[in-house]
Design an enzyme around this catalytic site. Sequence first.
Site, PDB file in Angstrom:
ATOM      1  N   CYS A 381       0.794  -1.230   0.000  1.00  0.00           N
ATOM      2  CA  CYS A 381       0.000   0.000   0.000  1.00  0.00           C
ATOM      3  C   CYS A 381       0.827   1.282   0.000  1.00  0.00           C
ATOM      4  CB  CYS A 381      -1.022  -0.008   1.132  1.00  0.00           C
ATOM      5  SG  CYS A 381      -0.428  -0.600   2.708  1.00  0.00           S
ATOM      6  N   ARG A 410       7.190 -11.086   5.406  1.00  0.00           N
ATOM      7  CA  ARG A 410       6.819 -10.817   6.792  1.00  0.00           C
ATOM      8  C   ARG A 410       7.526 -11.804   7.711  1.00  0.00           C
ATOM      9  NH1 ARG A 410       0.333  -9.504   5.870  1.00  0.00           N
ATOM     10  NH2 ARG A 410       0.704  -7.840   4.341  1.00  0.00           N
ATOM     11  N   GLN A 428       0.735 -11.337  -2.902  1.00  0.00           N
ATOM     12  CA  GLN A 428      -0.663 -10.938  -2.747  1.00  0.00           C
ATOM     13  C   GLN A 428      -1.232 -10.474  -4.079  1.00  0.00           C
ATOM     14  OE1 GLN A 428      -0.154  -7.929   0.433  1.00  0.00           O
ATOM     15  NE2 GLN A 428      -1.400  -9.280   1.682  1.00  0.00           N
ATOM     16  N   ASP A 430      -3.003  -7.962  -4.797  1.00  0.00           N
ATOM     17  CA  ASP A 430      -3.293  -6.795  -3.974  1.00  0.00           C
ATOM     18  C   ASP A 430      -3.879  -5.671  -4.811  1.00  0.00           C
ATOM     19  OD1 ASP A 430      -3.384  -5.625  -1.535  1.00  0.00           O
ATOM     20  OD2 ASP A 430      -1.236  -5.239  -1.360  1.00  0.00           O
ATOM     21  N   HIS A 432      -5.566  -1.532  -4.439  1.00  0.00           N
ATOM     22  CA  HIS A 432      -5.914  -0.361  -3.645  1.00  0.00           C
ATOM     23  C   HIS A 432      -6.751   0.556  -4.512  1.00  0.00           C
ATOM     24  CE1 HIS A 432      -2.440  -2.005  -1.464  1.00  0.00           C
ATOM     25  NE2 HIS A 432      -3.132  -1.601  -0.411  1.00  0.00           N
ATOM     26  N   LYS A 513     -12.053  -3.550   8.829  1.00  0.00           N
ATOM     27  CA  LYS A 513     -12.090  -4.401   7.636  1.00  0.00           C
ATOM     28  C   LYS A 513     -13.228  -5.404   7.723  1.00  0.00           C
ATOM     29  CE  LYS A 513      -8.919  -8.007   9.283  1.00  0.00           C
ATOM     30  NZ  LYS A 513      -7.622  -8.676   9.104  1.00  0.00           N
ATOM     31  N   HIS A 559      -8.355  -0.939   0.779  1.00  0.00           N
ATOM     32  CA  HIS A 559      -7.358  -1.999   0.600  1.00  0.00           C
ATOM     33  C   HIS A 559      -8.108  -3.301   0.330  1.00  0.00           C
ATOM     34  CE1 HIS A 559      -4.156   0.357   2.923  1.00  0.00           C
ATOM     35  NE2 HIS A 559      -5.281   1.001   3.219  1.00  0.00           N
TER      36      HIS A 559
END
Length: 693
Positions: A381, A410, A428, A430, A432, A513, A559
Site C-alpha cells: 500500500c 513478513r 498478494q 493486492d 488499492h 475491515k 485496501h
Amino acid sequence: MSEQLQTTSGPAESQVRTLTIPAGEPAGKTIAEAGLQTKGADQIVVVRERDGSLRDLSWVPDSDTEVELVAANTEEGRSVIRHSCAHVLAQAVQDMFPEAKLGIGPPIENGFYYDFDVSEPFTPEDLTELEKRMKKIIKAGQRFSRRAYDSLDSARAELADEPYKLELIEDKGRADAGEGAAIDTGEVMEVGAGQLTSYDNLNPRTGERIWFDLCRGPHVPTTKFIPAFKLTRVSAAYWRGDQANAGLQRIYGTAWESTEAQDEYLVRLKEAERRDHRRLGSELDLFSFPDEVGSGFPMFHPRGGIIRNEMEQHSLRRHLSAGYQLVNTPHVTKGDLFRKSQHLNWYSEGMFPPMMLDDETDDEGNVTKPAQDYYVKPMNCPMHNLIFDSRGRSYRELPLRMFEFGTVYRYEKSGVIHGLTRARGFTQDDAHIYCTEEQMEAEISTVLQFVISLLRDYGLDDFYLELSTKDPKKYVGEDDVWERSTETLRRVGEASGFELVPDPEGAAFYGPKISVQARDAIGRTWQMSTVQLDFNLPELFDLQYTASDGSKKRPVMIHRALFGSIERFFGVLLEHYAGAFPVWLSPTQVVGIPVADEFADHLQGVITSLRARGIRAELDDGSDRMQKKIRTHTTGKVPFMLLAGARDVESGAVSFRFLDGTQYNGVPVSQAVETIAHWAESRRNDQPTEENL
C-alpha cells in the site's frame, strides 16, 4: 420456577434460553428446579451474565440476576468442558509423575492442551496410561469447587512447589500494584481487587480435596460432565512461547459434549490429515521448502507453477475486465517510506530487520555519508500511494483501482510457519482503490460482490463475513473517522445477504475491515479476502485530487487482497480438492495410456490434437503395464485418462477413464477432443465422470 424461563433468537444459536436466578440461590439449583438440567449434549454446563461473564452452576448471585443458559453443545459450553478436561489431564499427570510441574492448560479450537515440566518427554505409552487414569477420574464424578485466596501470600504459600504458578501470581501482584498489565494466560484473572482463585477437585462423597489448580474458571459441576475425550499428541513447548525460557512438554487433547460429536470430529481430523497440503504438495511434486532457502519460503516446481499461473491469469483477466489497472512495485524500499506510513511504529515486529546501505567513506575511512535503512516490503500500500501521488489527480479518474501481484515478506516466528498457509515470503493479489467519500459505500459493495464471484470461480461457494473493529491500543486517526468507517462496512456487510459476525479489536492500525470467511469441502473455515476502509493513510501521505469545483480533496482508500496471498490460496484449494484440482487448473489435464505399445501412435495423434487446443496433454509410453499406469495417474490426480486398444484404433476412438474409477468407452476421437477442450475452457470445478460426461 419454570415461568422464569424465556427463549429468544440469536445469531450464534437457534435459541438463547434465559433464566432468572434468585438472590442467594445457586444457579444449578434454580436450573434443576426449572426442569432444565437435562443430560446429554444439551445439558447446561455454565451460565452467562449480561456482561458476558461465565459462571459455574455453583455460583450464587447477590441479587436476582437474569442469565443465559450455556449448553454443552455450544462453542462456549465445549470450551468449558475442554478446560475442565485439561484439569483432569493435569491431575492424572501429577498422579503418574509426582515431580511434574504445572504450566498452563487452556482450551483451544477443537480441544485443549496442558504444559508440563518433566524430566523426560512423554511417550505414546504414557498417553495411553494417562487416558486410563483420566477415565477413572471422570467416572468418579469429582466435583469442581471454586475457591478464592484471601491474599497473594496465601496463594504463594499453597503453590510454593509450583514455580510457573508462582510467576503468574507475581504478575498478578504487579498488575494490582499498577506496575504492569495483567497477562491473561487463560489461567489467572482478577476476581475482585487483588484476588486469585483456585479450583479444587473434591471427592463426591467425602468432600475431601484430591487435587487443585490455580485457575480462573469456570468449570463444569463434576467430572462426569466430560462425556468424551481423547489425548491426541505431544509436542515440545516453551514457557510463554519464549525459547529463552525453560523447555516444557505439551500434551494436546480434544473433548466434546458427546461420543458422537467426538467421533465426527476425529473423522474430520483424519480427513484433514489426508488433505494436508504439505503432504500433497510433496506427493504431487508441486512445491518444496528447501533448507538452503530458509523456513517459510516456498519453491514452486513446474507442476505447481502451472497451477499457480492458471490461478493468476484467470484473476488478472477478471481484474482487467472489472476496471483495475495493473501496476508493479519493487521488493525493497527505504525505511522512511514505512515511517511515513506508520508501519514502523505499529508493524515493525512483523517486518524483517533493515539492511543498512548506501554509506560512503573517504580514503581515510571516515564516513562522509551515513547508511540508510532499507526494508523488504511487508505490504504494497505505501508504494501504491506513491503512484497515486506521482502526478495530479482529477475526480474524473476516480475510482482509481490499482492492482498488483506484489510479493511481500513478513517475519513470522518459526513456531507459527505452516507450509503455504503461513509463510514468510508470499505474493498478494493486492489492490488499492482510491475514490471519493461519496463513492466509497457503493465501491465497497462492488468490491465485495467481485470478491465473492471470483472465489466462486475457483470452486468455493460457502461464505460468511467477519467485521474487524478498532484495537484501542493500536490505531492511528480520529475516533469519529473510525466510527464512520466501521458503520459503512457494517451497512455493506449486512446488505450483502451473508452472515456478518463481529471480530472485536481485529482491525489493522489504519482502518476497519470486512474479511470473507470461506468453508471448504470438509467444513473448515479459512479467511480469504479482506476489504479495509482507510481514511488515515491518505492523510499520512497527504494524497489529494481535484474536485469538480476545483478544490483539493482527500481520497478515501480501500485496501483489498482477494486471495490473501496466492500461496495461501493455493494451499487452501489443494486441501479443498484433496489434490484433485479441476480440469482447468490441473497441471496435467490428459494422459494417454495405450493398452499395448502398438497403440501408442494412435494416442499420440489424439494428444497432438489436444495440445493444439491448448490442453496440457501427454502420452505415457513407458514400460509399465497399463493397470499400473492407471494407478500411477489416478494417484497423480490426472482428471482425463485416455485408453486405446485394438478396437479403439479400428473405430478411430478412445476410452475415457476417470478418477472415480468409472469408464466411458468407444468415444470418437474428434468428439473426445471437443469434449475435453470444452470442459477445460468452461472452467468447471467438478471432476469429469462417466455420469456427467
